[in-house]
Design a protein around this motif. Sequence first.
Motif, PDB file in Angstrom:
ATOM      1  N   LEU A  80       1.784  30.107  -2.794  1.00 41.08           N
ATOM      2  CA  LEU A  80       3.452  29.872  -2.232  1.00 41.08           C
ATOM      3  C   LEU A  80       2.982  29.156  -1.448  1.00 41.08           C
ATOM      4  CD1 LEU A  80       4.912  33.940  -2.788  1.00 41.08           C
ATOM      5  CD2 LEU A  80       4.807  31.653  -4.504  1.00 41.08           C
ATOM      6  N   ALA A  81       2.761  29.516  -0.115  1.00 45.12           N
ATOM      7  CA  ALA A  81       2.838  27.748   0.961  1.00 45.12           C
ATOM      8  C   ALA A  81       2.694  26.833   0.125  1.00 45.12           C
ATOM      9  CB  ALA A  81       1.565  27.912   2.148  1.00 45.12           C
ATOM     10  N   GLY A  82       2.371  26.102  -1.003  1.00 41.46           N
ATOM     11  CA  GLY A  82       1.507  25.103  -1.398  1.00 41.46           C
ATOM     12  C   GLY A  82       3.116  25.474  -2.285  1.00 41.46           C
ATOM     13  N   ILE A  83       3.458  25.607  -2.851  1.00 40.47           N
ATOM     14  CA  ILE A  83       4.344  25.453  -3.697  1.00 40.47           C
ATOM     15  C   ILE A  83       6.142  24.924  -2.048  1.00 40.47           C
ATOM     16  CG2 ILE A  83       6.405  26.280  -5.164  1.00 40.47           C
ATOM     17  CD1 ILE A  83       4.363  28.000  -6.181  1.00 40.47           C
ATOM     18  N   LEU A  84       5.973  25.921  -1.308  1.00 40.08           N
ATOM     19  CA  LEU A  84       7.100  25.923  -0.071  1.00 40.08           C
ATOM     20  C   LEU A  84       6.894  23.817   0.093  1.00 40.08           C
ATOM     21  CD1 LEU A  84       9.193  26.773   1.844  1.00 40.08           C
ATOM     22  CD2 LEU A  84       8.068  27.058   3.408  1.00 40.08           C
ATOM     23  N   ALA A  85       5.559  23.978   0.551  1.00 39.76           N
ATOM     24  CA  ALA A  85       5.426  22.658   1.408  1.00 39.76           C
ATOM     25  C   ALA A  85       5.256  21.287  -0.084  1.00 39.76           C
ATOM     26  CB  ALA A  85       3.782  22.311   1.558  1.00 39.76           C
ATOM     27  N   PHE A  86       5.557  21.433  -1.237  1.00 40.83           N
ATOM     28  CA  PHE A  86       6.039  20.684  -2.301  1.00 40.83           C
ATOM     29  C   PHE A  86       7.074  20.365  -1.589  1.00 40.83           C
ATOM     30  CE2 PHE A  86       7.525  19.739  -6.340  1.00 40.83           C
ATOM     31  CZ  PHE A  86       6.663  18.218  -6.114  1.00 40.83           C
ATOM     32  N   PHE A  87       8.027  21.202  -2.139  1.00 40.68           N
ATOM     33  CA  PHE A  87       9.450  21.460  -2.578  1.00 40.68           C
ATOM     34  C   PHE A  87      10.287  20.533  -0.901  1.00 40.68           C
ATOM     35  CE2 PHE A  87       9.364  24.156  -5.417  1.00 40.68           C
ATOM     36  CZ  PHE A  87       9.853  24.084  -6.738  1.00 40.68           C
ATOM     37  N   VAL A  88       9.285  20.923   0.185  1.00 46.02           N
ATOM     38  CA  VAL A  88       9.919  20.646   1.574  1.00 46.02           C
ATOM     39  C   VAL A  88       9.608  19.190   1.597  1.00 46.02           C
ATOM     40  CG1 VAL A  88       9.569  20.312   3.966  1.00 46.02           C
ATOM     41  CG2 VAL A  88       9.973  22.630   2.962  1.00 46.02           C
ATOM     42  N   ALA A  89       8.373  18.637   0.490  1.00 39.75           N
ATOM     43  CA  ALA A  89       8.177  17.339   1.594  1.00 39.75           C
ATOM     44  C   ALA A  89       8.406  15.913   0.665  1.00 39.75           C
ATOM     45  CB  ALA A  89       6.803  17.212   1.167  1.00 39.75           C
ATOM     46  N   THR A  90       9.085  17.104  -0.796  1.00 37.73           N
ATOM     47  CA  THR A  90       9.522  16.154  -1.482  1.00 37.73           C
ATOM     48  C   THR A  90      11.162  15.599  -1.502  1.00 37.73           C
ATOM     49  OG1 THR A  90       9.721  18.131  -3.097  1.00 37.73           O
ATOM     50  CG2 THR A  90       8.154  16.675  -3.966  1.00 37.73           C
ATOM     51  N   VAL A 197       4.470  16.251  11.472  1.00 39.73           N
ATOM     52  CA  VAL A 197       6.258  17.006  12.343  1.00 39.73           C
ATOM     53  C   VAL A 197       6.218  17.796  11.461  1.00 39.73           C
ATOM     54  CG1 VAL A 197       7.954  16.811  13.331  1.00 39.73           C
ATOM     55  CG2 VAL A 197       6.329  15.730  13.883  1.00 39.73           C
ATOM     56  N   VAL A 198       6.812  17.465   9.635  1.00 43.22           N
ATOM     57  CA  VAL A 198       6.832  18.059   8.661  1.00 43.22           C
ATOM     58  C   VAL A 198       5.723  19.106   8.565  1.00 43.22           C
ATOM     59  CG1 VAL A 198       7.424  17.897   6.104  1.00 43.22           C
ATOM     60  CG2 VAL A 198       7.957  16.330   7.981  1.00 43.22           C
ATOM     61  N   ALA A 199       4.771  19.005   8.022  1.00 44.87           N
ATOM     62  CA  ALA A 199       3.589  19.928   8.470  1.00 44.87           C
ATOM     63  C   ALA A 199       3.663  21.115   9.462  1.00 44.87           C
ATOM     64  CB  ALA A 199       2.623  19.678   8.084  1.00 44.87           C
ATOM     65  N   ILE A 200       3.897  20.641   9.904  1.00 47.60           N
ATOM     66  CA  ILE A 200       2.971  21.420  11.245  1.00 47.60           C
ATOM     67  C   ILE A 200       5.123  22.665  11.450  1.00 47.60           C
ATOM     68  CG2 ILE A 200       3.481  21.830  14.031  1.00 47.60           C
ATOM     69  CD1 ILE A 200       1.909  19.234  13.563  1.00 47.60           C
ATOM     70  N   VAL A 201       5.577  22.094  10.855  1.00 53.23           N
ATOM     71  CA  VAL A 201       7.362  22.789  11.242  1.00 53.23           C
ATOM     72  C   VAL A 201       6.892  23.843  10.064  1.00 53.23           C
ATOM     73  CG1 VAL A 201       9.510  22.624  10.476  1.00 53.23           C
ATOM     74  CG2 VAL A 201       8.642  21.365  11.857  1.00 53.23           C
ATOM     75  N   THR A 202       6.348  23.067   8.635  1.00 56.14           N
ATOM     76  CA  THR A 202       6.957  24.114   7.296  1.00 56.14           C
ATOM     77  C   THR A 202       5.254  24.722   7.389  1.00 56.14           C
ATOM     78  OG1 THR A 202       6.500  21.893   5.906  1.00 56.14           O
ATOM     79  CG2 THR A 202       6.173  23.524   4.488  1.00 56.14           C
ATOM     80  N   HIS A 203       4.033  24.514   8.774  1.00 59.39           N
ATOM     81  CA  HIS A 203       3.399  25.722   8.635  1.00 59.39           C
ATOM     82  C   HIS A 203       4.088  27.444   9.041  1.00 59.39           C
ATOM     83  CE1 HIS A 203      -0.194  23.217   9.552  1.00 59.39           C
ATOM     84  NE2 HIS A 203      -0.046  23.427   8.369  1.00 59.39           N
ATOM     85  N   TRP A 204       4.939  27.100  10.186  1.00 65.68           N
ATOM     86  CA  TRP A 204       6.133  27.377  11.084  1.00 65.68           C
ATOM     87  C   TRP A 204       6.789  28.927  10.122  1.00 65.68           C
ATOM     88  CZ3 TRP A 204       4.502  30.592  14.854  1.00 65.68           C
ATOM     89  CH2 TRP A 204       3.547  30.307  16.341  1.00 65.68           C
ATOM     90  N   ILE A 205       7.319  27.691   8.940  1.00 65.58           N
ATOM     91  CA  ILE A 205       8.439  28.125   8.546  1.00 65.58           C
ATOM     92  C   ILE A 205       7.421  29.492   7.596  1.00 65.58           C
ATOM     93  CG2 ILE A 205       9.721  28.313   6.523  1.00 65.58           C
ATOM     94  CD1 ILE A 205      10.758  25.101   7.566  1.00 65.58           C
ATOM     95  N   TRP A 206       6.504  29.239   6.858  1.00 63.54           N
ATOM     96  CA  TRP A 206       5.702  30.169   5.772  1.00 63.54           C
ATOM     97  C   TRP A 206       5.286  30.944   7.296  1.00 63.54           C
ATOM     98  CZ3 TRP A 206       5.810  31.078   1.620  1.00 63.54           C
ATOM     99  CH2 TRP A 206       4.625  32.536   1.712  1.00 63.54           C
ATOM    100  N   LEU A 207       4.655  30.932   7.955  1.00 61.88           N
ATOM    101  CA  LEU A 207       4.229  32.329   9.242  1.00 61.88           C
ATOM    102  C   LEU A 207       5.056  33.481   9.278  1.00 61.88           C
ATOM    103  CD1 LEU A 207       2.384  30.379  11.801  1.00 61.88           C
ATOM    104  CD2 LEU A 207       1.314  31.895  10.386  1.00 61.88           C
ATOM    105  N   THR A 208       6.627  32.647   9.394  1.00 60.02           N
ATOM    106  CA  THR A 208       7.534  33.367   9.963  1.00 60.02           C
ATOM    107  C   THR A 208       8.127  34.149   7.889  1.00 60.02           C
ATOM    108  OG1 THR A 208       8.496  31.703  11.005  1.00 60.02           O
ATOM    109  CG2 THR A 208       9.842  33.002  10.332  1.00 60.02           C
ATOM    110  N   ILE A 280      -0.618  23.948   3.087  1.00 63.47           N
ATOM    111  CA  ILE A 280       0.689  23.004   3.036  1.00 63.47           C
ATOM    112  C   ILE A 280      -0.258  21.352   3.782  1.00 63.47           C
ATOM    113  CG2 ILE A 280       2.559  23.189   4.934  1.00 63.47           C
ATOM    114  CD1 ILE A 280       2.409  25.825   4.679  1.00 63.47           C
ATOM    115  N   THR A 281      -0.740  21.026   4.650  1.00 65.42           N
ATOM    116  CA  THR A 281      -0.316  20.061   5.198  1.00 65.42           C
ATOM    117  C   THR A 281      -2.118  18.843   4.129  1.00 65.42           C
ATOM    118  OG1 THR A 281      -1.640  21.295   7.235  1.00 65.42           O
ATOM    119  CG2 THR A 281      -2.485  19.003   7.175  1.00 65.42           C
ATOM    120  N   ILE A 282      -2.314  19.908   3.194  1.00 66.27           N
ATOM    121  CA  ILE A 282      -3.105  18.905   2.077  1.00 66.27           C
ATOM    122  C   ILE A 282      -1.730  18.410   0.987  1.00 66.27           C
ATOM    123  CG2 ILE A 282      -4.068  18.446  -0.059  1.00 66.27           C
ATOM    124  CD1 ILE A 282      -6.336  20.757   1.800  1.00 66.27           C
TER     125      ILE A 282
END
Length: 382
Positions: A80-90, A197-208, A280-282
């Motif tokens: 789910l973290a990878g899916i979140l990262a994909f949509f945020v990045a795209t 910055v996008v990757a780190i912000v996504t980390h914290w979104i997922w942690l939340t 998320i980073t990858i």
Amino acid sequence: MKLILKLISGIVIGVILGLFGFEWMIKSLLTFKDVFGEFIGFMIPLIILFFIASGVSKLGNDSGKLVGMTVGSAYLSTLLAGILAFFVATILMPFVASGGVIPEESSGLAGYFSFEIEPVMGVITALVFAFLFGIGMAKLQSEYLIRVFDEGKNIVELVIKKIIIPLLPFYIAGIFAELASEGTVFDTLQVFGIVLVVAIVTHWIWLTIQYVVAGSLVGRNPISLIKTMLPAYFTALGTMSSAATIPVTLKQTKQNGVKEEVANFSVPLSATIHLSGSVITIVSCTVAVMTVLDGYSVPNFFTMFPVIAMLGVIMIAAPGVPGGAIMAAIGILTSMLGFSEVAVGLMIALYMAQDSFGTAANVTGDGAIALLVDKFTSKLKS
């Protein structure tokens, strides 16, 4: 932090040599880049084979439900973290960079020579081989084979620590010297900071999200739960290793109210198999690289989903050393997305620049996994 500084130095030196260096200096660096890139490609199946087989063999047959819940929760979180990262990045990457700014294949200088180091097996073959033998060794408790794969894992980890990681700055320098000599390096560098910055912000979104879910199930304030886990987060920033952070993660997880027997099992296991921050980073870096490289287009969700699913599996191969996750993931990126040497080099540079933040997200998320497992085991017992 020393590794990050070395990688930054490699980027700076590569850019300076590519712009102002003598031709023989650039060609020497490109020769090293080509040869070292072949060596990395040779090592990838071995990383996958020995680390996955060794890790799976340790699962054993005891506490089957506890193993299943921990592994299932960790994999679902990573997926789910990878899916979140994909949509945020795209959504964000098209605003950051326009496609086609970097030539896919070199059109300028080349190294003095290159040669091919053929891997002993393909990536998918290594993955199937690893799971086949890992599960077999766990079921049969084959002590001899377990020792063989453990020793193989130790050898591969030694190669990563003593050869690949120390030489990565020179490899990255070669990549950026090539880009600089072709006049495309600044288009790459302007994207780098924003991607991180996008990757780190996504980390914290997922942690939340993780701790809101865990907190709602256990009836605790998610902010309080995250606050308790912060020592583990900052320890991981310094060590860049989930394994090295286990003692702190374990201590903070128990402070969050997880029963000792659950924490003692789930935290060390999650340190090996739960890599949501790394994925998320990858994924974020993958979308960024495919956005800026000519010859690539960002894949749609249905194309990317199998890649994310495979990353969630292959992350088991990530050793407790800096850069292990991206080394394991390169095989998936090359086989499923067709990444070239330039794309792989950019991925390594981007990933390694924030490896400590991805690791910190991993270990902090391990505390949420432990809370979920503790809740489910309590329900089963009742």
